[in-house]
Design a protein around this motif. Structure first.
Motif, PDB file in Angstrom:
ATOM      1  N   ARG A 205       0.833  -1.200   0.000  1.00  0.00           N
ATOM      2  CA  ARG A 205       0.000   0.000   0.000  1.00  0.00           C
ATOM      3  C   ARG A 205       0.873   1.258   0.000  1.00  0.00           C
ATOM      4  N   PHE A 206       0.257   2.385  -0.293  1.00  0.00           N
ATOM      5  CA  PHE A 206       0.956   3.672  -0.280  1.00  0.00           C
ATOM      6  C   PHE A 206       1.511   3.916   1.116  1.00  0.00           C
ATOM      7  N   PRO A 207       2.697   4.435   1.269  1.00  0.00           N
ATOM      8  CA  PRO A 207       3.641   5.038   0.343  1.00  0.00           C
ATOM      9  C   PRO A 207       4.648   4.081  -0.283  1.00  0.00           C
ATOM     10  N   ALA A 208       4.336   2.813  -0.314  1.00  0.00           N
ATOM     11  CA  ALA A 208       5.058   1.797  -1.076  1.00  0.00           C
ATOM     12  C   ALA A 208       6.339   1.280  -0.431  1.00  0.00           C
ATOM     13  N   TYR A 209       6.959   1.974   0.488  1.00  0.00           N
ATOM     14  CA  TYR A 209       8.107   1.458   1.236  1.00  0.00           C
ATOM     15  C   TYR A 209       9.140   0.767   0.339  1.00  0.00           C
ATOM     16  N   PRO A 210       9.697   1.456  -0.641  1.00  0.00           N
ATOM     17  CA  PRO A 210      10.602   0.792  -1.592  1.00  0.00           C
ATOM     18  C   PRO A 210      11.878   0.250  -0.965  1.00  0.00           C
ATOM     19  N   VAL A 211      12.427   0.921   0.035  1.00  0.00           N
ATOM     20  CA  VAL A 211      13.668   0.449   0.657  1.00  0.00           C
ATOM     21  C   VAL A 211      13.412  -0.853   1.413  1.00  0.00           C
ATOM     22  N   PHE A 212      12.357  -0.882   2.213  1.00  0.00           N
ATOM     23  CA  PHE A 212      12.022  -2.093   2.956  1.00  0.00           C
ATOM     24  C   PHE A 212      11.751  -3.254   1.994  1.00  0.00           C
ATOM     25  N   CYS A 213      10.989  -3.000   0.955  1.00  0.00           N
ATOM     26  CA  CYS A 213      10.668  -4.069  -0.001  1.00  0.00           C
ATOM     27  C   CYS A 213      11.917  -4.544  -0.741  1.00  0.00           C
ATOM     28  N   ALA A 214      12.837  -3.650  -1.042  1.00  0.00           N
ATOM     29  CA  ALA A 214      14.083  -4.049  -1.702  1.00  0.00           C
ATOM     30  C   ALA A 214      14.909  -4.949  -0.796  1.00  0.00           C
ATOM     31  N   PHE A 215      15.030  -4.575   0.484  1.00  0.00           N
ATOM     32  CA  PHE A 215      15.771  -5.425   1.422  1.00  0.00           C
ATOM     33  C   PHE A 215      15.089  -6.772   1.617  1.00  0.00           C
TER      34      PHE A 215
END
Length: 135
Positions: free
Chosen positions: A50-60
């Motif tokens: 969901r928004f705000p998408a958490y790109p750093v967490f998802c990448a890790f």
């Protein structure tokens, strides 16, 4: 007496081992499902996550998943690292050394805190956010 560096390494090992030992192998709620789905298909339009998408967490999480091949292990590793970072930054913020008796007591209380333990095992970035805010 144990050196400070050794104490931190022991704590890191304990954080990772304990969170891996108590890993959750099922989806607890819709938000956890969205983060788990973001590992295989990161698409904010599909609400993964969901928004705000958490790109750093998802990448890790995705990197950990590629290494381990299991969602529960990937998120538990992140939870163990976030638990360690939360304890580290809390002690640093209060200017307390880990090898002092008061520091050991605080580490014990934070390590076994049920809220921190549960948040370290969920498929969510909340504990990593707490660690980042403390840092």
């Amino acid at each position: 007496m144990m050196s400070e560096r050794v104490a931190w390494m022991v704590l890191l090992t304990l954080c990772l081992a304990s969170r891996l030992w108590s890993a959750i192998y099922y989806i607890e709620d819709p938000d956890s499902l969205r983060f788990a789905l973001a590992i295989s298909d990161y698409d904010v339009a599909k609400m993964q996550p969901r928004f705000p998408a958490y790109p750093v967490f998802c990448a890790f999480a995705k990197i950990n998943y590629w290494i381990s091949g299991r969602y529960a292990v990937a998120f538990s590793i992140l939870g163990g690292l976030a638990t360690f970072a939360t304890i580290y930054f809390a002690l640093a913020l209060a200017h307390i050394r880990i090898v002092e008796p008061f520091g050991i007591a605080l580490v014990f209380l934070m390590f076994f805190n049920p809220l921190i333990w549960l948040m370290g095992n969920r498929y969510m970035p909340d504990l990593m956010g707490v660690a980042l805010a403390l840092g």
